[in-house]
Scaffold this motif. Structure first.
Motif, mmCIF file in Angstrom:
data_model
loop_
_atom_site.group_PDB
_atom_site.id
_atom_site.type_symbol
_atom_site.label_atom_id
_atom_site.label_comp_id
_atom_site.label_asym_id
_atom_site.label_seq_id
_atom_site.Cartn_x
_atom_site.Cartn_y
_atom_site.Cartn_z
ATOM 1 N N PRO A 1 0.821 -1.215 0.000
ATOM 2 C CA PRO A 1 0.000 0.000 0.000
ATOM 3 C C PRO A 1 0.857 1.269 0.000
ATOM 4 C CG PRO A 1 -0.887 -1.593 1.545
ATOM 5 C CD PRO A 1 0.433 -2.135 1.080
ATOM 6 N N LEU A 2 0.349 2.312 -0.649
ATOM 7 C CA LEU A 2 1.075 3.581 -0.708
ATOM 8 C C LEU A 2 1.313 4.149 0.681
ATOM 9 C CD1 LEU A 2 -0.689 5.298 -3.755
ATOM 10 C CD2 LEU A 2 1.629 4.371 -3.674
ATOM 11 N N ALA A 3 0.382 3.935 1.594
ATOM 12 C CA ALA A 3 0.562 4.437 2.968
ATOM 13 C C ALA A 3 1.792 3.808 3.607
ATOM 14 C CB ALA A 3 -0.684 4.158 3.797
ATOM 15 N N ASP A 4 2.043 2.520 3.335
ATOM 16 C CA ASP A 4 3.219 1.861 3.893
ATOM 17 C C ASP A 4 4.498 2.387 3.252
ATOM 18 O OD1 ASP A 4 1.497 0.394 5.430
ATOM 19 O OD2 ASP A 4 1.599 -1.427 4.212
ATOM 20 N N GLN A 5 4.439 2.669 1.954
ATOM 21 C CA GLN A 5 5.605 3.236 1.289
ATOM 22 C C GLN A 5 5.916 4.621 1.859
ATOM 23 O OE1 GLN A 5 5.487 2.879 -3.088
ATOM 24 N NE2 GLN A 5 3.762 1.465 -2.857
ATOM 25 N N ALA A 6 4.882 5.421 2.081
ATOM 26 C CA ALA A 6 5.078 6.749 2.664
ATOM 27 C C ALA A 6 5.624 6.639 4.081
ATOM 28 C CB ALA A 6 3.767 7.519 2.660
ATOM 29 N N ALA A 7 5.133 5.655 4.850
ATOM 30 C CA ALA A 7 5.609 5.472 6.220
ATOM 31 C C ALA A 7 7.083 5.122 6.238
ATOM 32 C CB ALA A 7 4.791 4.381 6.916
ATOM 33 N N ALA A 8 7.531 4.286 5.279
ATOM 34 C CA ALA A 8 8.947 3.916 5.218
ATOM 35 C C ALA A 8 9.809 5.150 4.954
ATOM 36 C CB ALA A 8 9.158 2.871 4.137
ATOM 37 N N ALA A 9 9.350 6.018 4.076
ATOM 38 C CA ALA A 9 10.116 7.237 3.785
ATOM 39 C C ALA A 9 10.134 8.171 4.987
ATOM 40 C CB ALA A 9 9.509 7.940 2.568
ATOM 41 N N ARG A 10 8.982 8.314 5.666
ATOM 42 C CA ARG A 10 8.947 9.194 6.846
ATOM 43 C C ARG A 10 9.844 8.655 7.956
ATOM 44 N NH1 ARG A 10 3.416 9.100 5.808
ATOM 45 N NH2 ARG A 10 3.128 7.663 7.584
ATOM 46 N N ASN A 11 9.894 7.342 8.106
ATOM 47 C CA ASN A 11 10.768 6.753 9.138
ATOM 48 C C ASN A 11 12.238 6.981 8.808
ATOM 49 O OD1 ASN A 11 8.564 5.806 10.587
ATOM 50 N ND2 ASN A 11 8.561 3.811 9.563
ATOM 51 N N ALA A 12 12.566 7.015 7.514
ATOM 52 C CA ALA A 12 13.957 7.228 7.118
ATOM 53 C C ALA A 12 14.362 8.697 7.262
ATOM 54 C CB ALA A 12 14.170 6.760 5.680
ATOM 55 N N GLU B 1 11.908 26.625 -3.724
ATOM 56 C CA GLU B 1 11.258 25.939 -4.830
ATOM 57 C C GLU B 1 11.600 24.456 -4.901
ATOM 58 O OE1 GLU B 1 12.400 28.084 -8.301
ATOM 59 O OE2 GLU B 1 10.780 29.548 -8.093
ATOM 60 N N PHE B 2 12.535 24.016 -4.088
ATOM 61 C CA PHE B 2 12.997 22.628 -4.151
ATOM 62 C C PHE B 2 12.323 21.780 -3.076
ATOM 63 C CE2 PHE B 2 16.087 24.738 -6.632
ATOM 64 C CZ PHE B 2 16.736 23.799 -7.426
ATOM 65 N N ARG B 3 12.205 20.495 -3.374
ATOM 66 C CA ARG B 3 11.750 19.507 -2.403
ATOM 67 C C ARG B 3 12.693 18.316 -2.447
ATOM 68 N NH1 ARG B 3 5.762 18.191 -4.136
ATOM 69 N NH2 ARG B 3 6.810 18.180 -6.160
ATOM 70 N N ARG B 4 12.732 17.591 -1.345
ATOM 71 C CA ARG B 4 13.553 16.379 -1.327
ATOM 72 C C ARG B 4 12.681 15.184 -1.673
ATOM 73 N NH1 ARG B 4 18.400 15.578 -0.462
ATOM 74 N NH2 ARG B 4 18.677 17.649 0.497
ATOM 75 N N ALA B 5 13.090 14.466 -2.696
ATOM 76 C CA ALA B 5 12.363 13.280 -3.126
ATOM 77 C C ALA B 5 13.054 12.044 -2.562
ATOM 78 C CB ALA B 5 12.305 13.204 -4.641
ATOM 79 N N VAL B 6 12.294 11.238 -1.861
ATOM 80 C CA VAL B 6 12.797 9.972 -1.330
ATOM 81 C C VAL B 6 12.206 8.860 -2.191
ATOM 82 C CG1 VAL B 6 12.857 8.427 0.662
ATOM 83 C CG2 VAL B 6 12.989 10.910 0.996
ATOM 84 N N PHE B 7 13.067 8.020 -2.728
ATOM 85 C CA PHE B 7 12.642 6.969 -3.648
ATOM 86 C C PHE B 7 12.460 5.663 -2.882
ATOM 87 C CE2 PHE B 7 14.749 10.215 -6.034
ATOM 88 C CZ PHE B 7 14.033 10.307 -7.205
ATOM 89 N N VAL B 8 11.306 5.029 -3.110
ATOM 90 C CA VAL B 8 10.930 3.830 -2.366
ATOM 91 C C VAL B 8 10.593 2.722 -3.348
ATOM 92 C CG1 VAL B 8 9.307 2.861 -0.702
ATOM 93 C CG2 VAL B 8 10.056 5.235 -0.460
ATOM 94 N N ASP B 9 11.065 1.514 -3.052
ATOM 95 C CA ASP B 9 10.695 0.331 -3.833
ATOM 96 C C ASP B 9 9.240 0.000 -3.525
ATOM 97 O OD1 ASP B 9 10.240 -2.267 -4.817
ATOM 98 O OD2 ASP B 9 12.337 -2.826 -4.544
ATOM 99 N N PRO B 10 8.326 0.077 -4.498
ATOM 100 C CA PRO B 10 6.908 -0.139 -4.198
ATOM 101 C C PRO B 10 6.572 -1.580 -3.830
ATOM 102 C CG PRO B 10 7.219 0.071 -6.566
ATOM 103 C CD PRO B 10 8.546 0.390 -5.923
#
Length: 450
Positions: free
Chosen positions: A77-88, A119-128
Motif C-alpha cells: 500500500p502507498l501508505a506503507d511506502q510513505a511510512a517507510a520514507a517518513r521513518n527514514a 522551490e525545491f523539495r527532497r524526493a525519497v525513492f521507495v521500492d513499491p
C-alpha cells in the motif's frame, strides 16, 4: 529637319532611370548583421536546448538505480511506502508523493527540506514492492538534478535572471533570421529544398545553407514562438494578452472539505488515487498534501509520452470523495491547450523519445546552418591585404529601394515589434545607430580625402 509626331523625345535624356523597387537589399543586410551578431546567442541556445531536450533520457540513465526496481509480486500500500520514507527522514515534513505508474518504477515521496531553496523539495525513492528506501535527491518542480541543471543552462546559462537575456535575444531573433533567410532563398528562383550538384566553394555552402534552412523553418518558428512565451520581457506581454482574452491556463479552485487537519500518516493514499482516477485523473499522477486544514489533497496528472491532458482533482482525505476537478477538455480554452502542448513539445515531453530526437536534430542542423553562414562570410574576405580582413557587408541603402509606403509600413512594424519584443527592438535599434554612425564616419573621411 523635323521628327515624326509619333516619336517623342525624353525631357532629360541623361536622367538616371528610377530605382528598382526591391526588398532584397534590405533583407540581405538585415540577415547578414543578424547572422553575424545574433547567431552566437542562437548557437548557445541550440546547443543547450539540444542537451535539455534529451534530459528525460539522460535522467533515466543517470538515476536508474533510483528510478527503476526489480518487480517482485504486488506493490505494498502507498501508505506503507510513505511510512517507510517518513521513518527514514523523521526530521522532514511530508508534502506529497508520485506513486509508481508502471511495473518496475519506483515511488517518490516528497518532503519539505529547510536545507534546500524554497522551490525545491527532497524526493525519497521507495521500492513499491518492498517499501525499501532506495535513496533521495533534491528536485525542482519534479525534475532531478541533471534535468534541473540542463534547464538552468538553457534558460539562463546558470547565471540567474540576468542570464535569461541571452535566451530571449535568441528567441526574439530566430524567427526574423529564419523568415529573412527564406525570402532571400526564394529570391534566387532556383532550387528550394534540394542542393544543386556540381557546385563548389561558397556556392555549394550557400546551397546547403539555404536548403537546410528551408527544411528547418517550421521547427525554428515553433521554437521561437514557444521560447518567447517563457521569456522575461516579451513573455510578460504574451501573458497580459492571454489574461485579457481569458486564454491563460486554468487553475482548480478546491472546494472546502473537512475542517480538521488530517495527519499524513492517516491518509489512505490508494483510496485518494482511486477516487481521482474515477474523476478522470489517470496515472502517472502527483499527490500534493493540503498546506492547511480543509484544503483537501490534490491529485494532478503528470507528463508522459503522447498524453495531451493534465487533469486534476481535489479529494477529501477524510471521506475519500472528490470535491472539485479540473477537466482538460472542459476547462482549457483552445489557445490554452495549444500553448500547453507547445511548451511540452518544446521541452521534449509531449511525444517522448521521438520528440527529443527531433529537437536534437533541429539543434544540430541549426548549428550547421550557422557555421555555414560564417563560412560564407569568411570566403567573401579579400584575398589581398591584411590577414585579419573579413568579408564585406552587403551595401547600405536598402531602405531607399522601397517605395515610401513600404518603407513607412516597415518602420511602423519594426517599432511595434520592438515594443512587443524588447530584445528584438533594442538590438535592432543598436544595429541601426551603429550602422548610421559608421556611414557618417566614412562620408566624413571621404570628404576630407577629397
Amino acid at each position: 529637319m523635323t521628327l515624326p509626331e509619333e516619336i517623342s523625345v525624353p525631357e532629360n535624356p541623361t536622367a538616371p532611370p528610377p530605382p528598382r523597387r526591391s526588398w532584397r537589399p534590405l533583407l540581405m543586410r538585415l540577415h547578414f548583421y543578424a547572422g553575424i551578431l545574433v547567431a552566437p546567442f542562437i548557437v548557445v541556445a541550440a546547443v543547450t536546448g539540444g542537451l535539455y531536450a534529451m534530459a528525460p533520457t539522460i535522467e533515466r540513465l543517470a538515476y536508474g538505480d533510483l528510478l527503476r526496481v526489480e518487480p517482485s509480486g504486488r506493490p505494498v500500500p502507498l501508505a506503507d511506502q510513505a511510512a517507510a520514507a517518513r521513518n527514514a527522514y523523521p526530521h522532514l515534513a511530508m508534502t506529497g508523493m508520485r506513486p509508481s505508474a508502471e511495473t518496475g518504477e519506483s515511488t517518490r515521496i516528497y518532503f519539505a527540506d529547510p536545507a534546500l531553496d524554497e522551490e525545491f523539495r527532497r524526493a525519497v525513492f521507495v521500492d513499491p514492492y518492498t517499501a525499501r528506501v532506495l535513496g533521495d535527491e533534491p528536485t525542482w518542480l519534479g525534475y532531478l538534478p541533471v534535468s534541473t541543471f540542463l534547464d538552468g543552462l538553457h534558460r539562463h546559462l546558470q547565471l540567474g535572471e540576468p542570464g535569461r537575456i541571452y535566451s530571449e535575444v535568441a528567441a526574439s531573433w530566430l524567427w526574423v533570421v529564419a523568415l529573412g533567410g527564406l525570402c532571400l532563398w526564394l529570391f534566387r528562383r532556383g532550387r528550394v529544398v534540394t542542393v544543386a550538384r556540381g557546385l563548389k566553394g561558397r556556392a555549394r555552402t550557400l546551397n546547403w545553407h539555404g536548403a537546410t534552412g528551408v527544411w528547418l523553418l517550421a521547427g525554428l518558428l515553433f521554437l521561437s514562438a514557444t521560447g518567447i512565451t517563457w521569456s522575461t520581457y516579451a513573455g510578460a506581454h504574451v501573458s497580459d494578452i492571454r489574461t485579457a482574452l481569458n486564454w491563460q491556463r486554468p487553475t482548480m479552485d478546491p472546494a472546502p472539505t473537512s475542517t480538521a487537519t488530517v495527519d499524513p500518516a492517516d491518509i489512505d493514499y490508494d483510496a485518494v488515487v482511486h477516487a481521482a482516477a474515477g474523476a478522470g485523473v489517470q496515472l502517472p499522477v502527483e499527490v500534493a498534501l493540503a498546506p492547511e486544514a480543509g484544503a483537501g489533497v490534490t491529485v494532478t496528472e503528470q507528463d508522459k509520452p503522447y498524453r495531451l491532458t493534465t487533469n486534476a482533482a481535489t479529494v477529501d482525505p477524510a471521506t475519500g470523495s472528490v470535491t472539485s476537478t479540473l477537466d482538460y477538455w472542459r476547462d482549457y480554452s483552445v489557445v490554452a491547450m495549444l500553448a500547453d502542448w507547445g511548451i511540452r513539445a518544446h521541452m521534449g515531453l509531449l511525444f517522448g523519445l521521438l520528440n527529443q530526437l527531433v529537437l536534437l536534430g533541429i539543434a544540430v542542423a541549426l548549428v550547421a546552418v550557422i557555421v555555414g553562414g560564417y563560412r560564407m562570410w569568411w570566403l567573401r574576405r579579400p584575398t589581398r591585404g591584411s590577414a585579419w580582413a573579413v568579408g564585406r557587408a552587403p551595401l547600405r541603402g536598402g531602405l531607399r529601394t522601397l517605395s515610401p509606403w513600404a518603407a513607412g509600413a516597415l518602420v511602423v512594424t519594426a517599432v511595434a515589434l520592438g515594443w512587443f519584443l524588447p530584445l528584438f527592438g533594442i538590438p535592432l535599434a543598436a544595429f541601426v545607430i551603429v550602422d548610421l554612425g559608421i556611414a557618417a564616419i566614412k562620408r566624413g573621411k571621404a570628404g576630407t580625402d577629397a
